[in-house]
Each structure stands twice: as C-alpha cells, then as structure tokens.
Design an enzyme around this catalytic site. Structure first.
Site, PDB file in Angstrom:
ATOM      1  N   GLY A 171      11.307  -4.178   7.950  1.00  0.00           N
ATOM      2  CA  GLY A 171      10.762  -4.353   9.197  1.00  0.00           C
ATOM      3  C   GLY A 171      10.714  -5.978   9.337  1.00  0.00           C
ATOM      4  O   GLY A 171      10.749  -7.036   8.596  1.00  0.00           O
ATOM      5  N   GLU A 178       7.470  -3.043   8.871  1.00  0.00           N
ATOM      6  CA  GLU A 178       7.432  -2.957   7.115  1.00  0.00           C
ATOM      7  C   GLU A 178       6.829  -1.056   7.038  1.00  0.00           C
ATOM      8  O   GLU A 178       7.636  -0.497   6.129  1.00  0.00           O
ATOM      9  CB  GLU A 178       6.422  -3.248   6.702  1.00  0.00           C
ATOM     10  CG  GLU A 178       6.789  -5.281   6.533  1.00  0.00           C
ATOM     11  CD  GLU A 178       8.246  -5.372   5.626  1.00  0.00           C
ATOM     12  OE1 GLU A 178       8.573  -4.449   5.136  1.00  0.00           O
ATOM     13  OE2 GLU A 178       8.473  -6.754   6.107  1.00  0.00           O
TER      14      GLU A 178
END
Length: 339
Positions: free
Chosen positions: A5, A39
């Site tokens: 991410g 993430e």
C-alpha cells in the site's frame, strides 16, 4: 502472493496492489486514506480475490504481525477494542480480512519481507501501489507492466530513517507528546488515570487536527505518556511517527510491555531511529534520550506534555521545550484523576 500500500501525504490519496509471481496482478485507489488502510486493503483484496492456499508476503509489519502475533484474537475478545480500550483503528477493513482468513483455517498465511530490497515482486507491488495513488486509477493484468513508474518515494507506513542529529523530520504540523512515566500515571498496567489521560489527549489532538489538517504526532514510544500519545493519536485518527533514540529500546522490558511497544511501532506511519547503535550503559542511554529530546524540540511546532507539576525531569523537559518552541506552544496536561 505479494501486497503493498502507498499514500501521498498520509492522510492523502492512496493506492493498493497485489501480485502473484509470474501471474495476475491488481491495483486500486482511494482519494483520501492512510498508509495503514492501504496496506490492509491490499491484503483484503488479495485474500478475497484469489482462491486456493495463499501466503501473503508484505513489508507491512502492521499486517503481518496482526496474524503472526494474533492481535485479532485480543481485539475480538475485547469487542474490537485494543489494549488501551480504544476502538481498533481501521476495523471496517480488519474485520472482513480476519473473517476471510478465519473462514478457512490454514488456507492463508503471512510472511514479512524487507521493503525496498532486492525482491522483484515486492518492488512490483510497490510500484503498482504508488502508480494507483498518483493516478487515482487501478489496473489488472498478467506479469510485469512495461510502463510502471518509480518505486515508492511517497510517504509509506513503517519506513525507518536512521541517522544522527541531522535526520530529516516528517512533513506536516508536528506536535510532540511526552511526559510522565507509568508511576505517575497510575502504574504500568491499564488503570483509570491512564485511561482518562489518554482520552483527554485524544480530544486535544482531534481539536488540533481541525486547525491543522496535516497534524502529525511525534512520540518516542517510551512507557507512559509517550505511548499514551501514540494511542491517543490512533484514537483521534491522527498519524504518529515513532522517534527512537536508538534501536530496540524495549530490549530489557517485560514481555507484555515489549509486545505492546511492537504493536504501537507497527502502527506508526514512519519510524525514525536517531542513532544506529544501542548504548552499552545506562548513562549512555540517558545521554541518547536527551539528544532525542533535543531533536524533537528542534523539529516540532508544538508540544503536549503530561505533567503534574512536580516531577523534576519532566519539568526540565517542559522548560527546554518552552525555550525552543515558545511558552505558548507547550501545552501541559495534568494526569487525569480518578475522582
């Protein structure tokens, strides 16, 4: 299968990505998010999109440690609250991810990989996530796209800078949270004094974020007020940066304190380690902490200090911060009483 991410600004425009080595990949974007959310989103998207046995490989300790150390079991047992009795951040993403993993025990495992290393697939998902964050557009395909941009130079969760006094501070309106250690905050375990102090800090940070949307908390993550500051930041949805005087300051701590430190460290938007080696003696450790405090005073715009007005060490820190920032920028918060 790898995930990653990225976020520009943290909070800001973000992107997520997953990729199977030599196979499928996918990425997506969000207009206003955080590194941590991206993430977790990357892992959730991968686990729900891909069938069969999966090993999720991520450079996010926030994601990997949740399953490796089974944080989720404690969260669920406490009604989706963390050890600080605050609502778990990003529950809307964590809950479906945990349920997806639990739905077929043994199907999904997690492994950490060092970011920005030599792993080609980690580099691929890094670039895909950054591309999605910058363009606010995802894509799918097979193999490695030929037109990917550079690797992650935007703010990423968990990155660590190691250096001396010249180490750069993060961007944003920086506020340091520090103060008393546990004996002046009701003890080392959860207690009403710490709970109320944490709540008061969270309310102050939430109000300051209205004035400064780019607010970032700086914390040394020491036992006591520094950890309360990180927990309060998470409760107020304010990113926090861990500023450590030296590596692994928790080495001699009891196991529960060490585990909580590692959980908070994983939740930081970034980690700055000011000195590359741990000190060999207690006096050297004290000197390193004073150098860290000086770094914080040079780089912060404001300070929140938990102080009852009597501790000489904290009083000295208040005076130092006032000299550096100006008295008007140092906010003293008395430990909340139980009455």
């Amino acid at each position: 299968m790898y995930t990653d991410g990225a976020c520009i600004g943290n909070p800001g425009p973000g992107g997520w990505a997953w990729a199977v080595p030599g196979g499928r990949f996918a990425s997506g974007a969000a207009p206003h998010t955080t590194n941590q959310r991206m993430e977790v989103t990357a892992a959730l998207e991968a686990v729900t999109a891909l069938p069969g046995p999966l090993q999720v490989v991520s450079d996010s300790t926030y994601v990997v440690n949740c399953f490796r150390d089974r944080w989720w079991e404690g969260w669920m047992a406490r009604g989706w609250r963390n050890k600080a009795k605050q609502p778990v951040a990003n529950r809307d993403l964590w809950e479906p991810l945990v349920e997806a993993v639990r739905a077929d025990p043994g199907r999904v495992s997690f492994r950490w990989v060092k970011g920005h290393g030599t792993d080609a697939v980690n580099d691929l998902v890094d670039r895909l996530a950054v591309e999605a964050a910058r363009n606010q557009r995802g894509r799918t395909g097979l193999g490695t796209p030929a037109d990917l941009g550079s690797a992650d130079t935007v703010g990423r969760r968990g990155s660590a800078a190691v250096g001396a006094a010249g180490t750069a501070a993060p961007e944003g309106h920086l506020i340091v949270v520090t103060g008393h250690r546990p004996p002046a905050l009701g003890g080392y375990d959860d207690n009403p004094v710490a709970d109320r102090t944490r709540h008061e800090l969270a309310e102050i940070l939430a109000a300051k974020r209205v004035l400064h949307p780019d607010l970032v908390v700086l914390t040394g993550l020491g036992l006591g007020a520094e950890q309360l500051g990180a927990e309060a930041a998470a409760a107020a949805d304010v990113p926090y940066v861990a500023v450590l005087a030296y590596p692994d300051p928790d080495t001699m701590w009891p196991a529960p304190s060490k585990a909580h430190f590692r959980e908070l460290l994983a939740g930081a938007s970034a980690t700055i380690v000011l000195e590359s080696r741990a000190p060999a003696t207690r006096p050297l450790a004290g000197a390193a902490l004073r150098r860290r405090d000086a770094w914080l005073a040079r780089n912060a715009a404001e300070a929140l200090v938990v102080w009852d007005g009597t501790g000489t060490d904290v009083g000295r820190l208040v005076r130092s911060l006032s000299d550096s920032l100006g008295e008007a920028e140092v906010w003293v918060v008395a430990p909340a009483t139980t009455t």
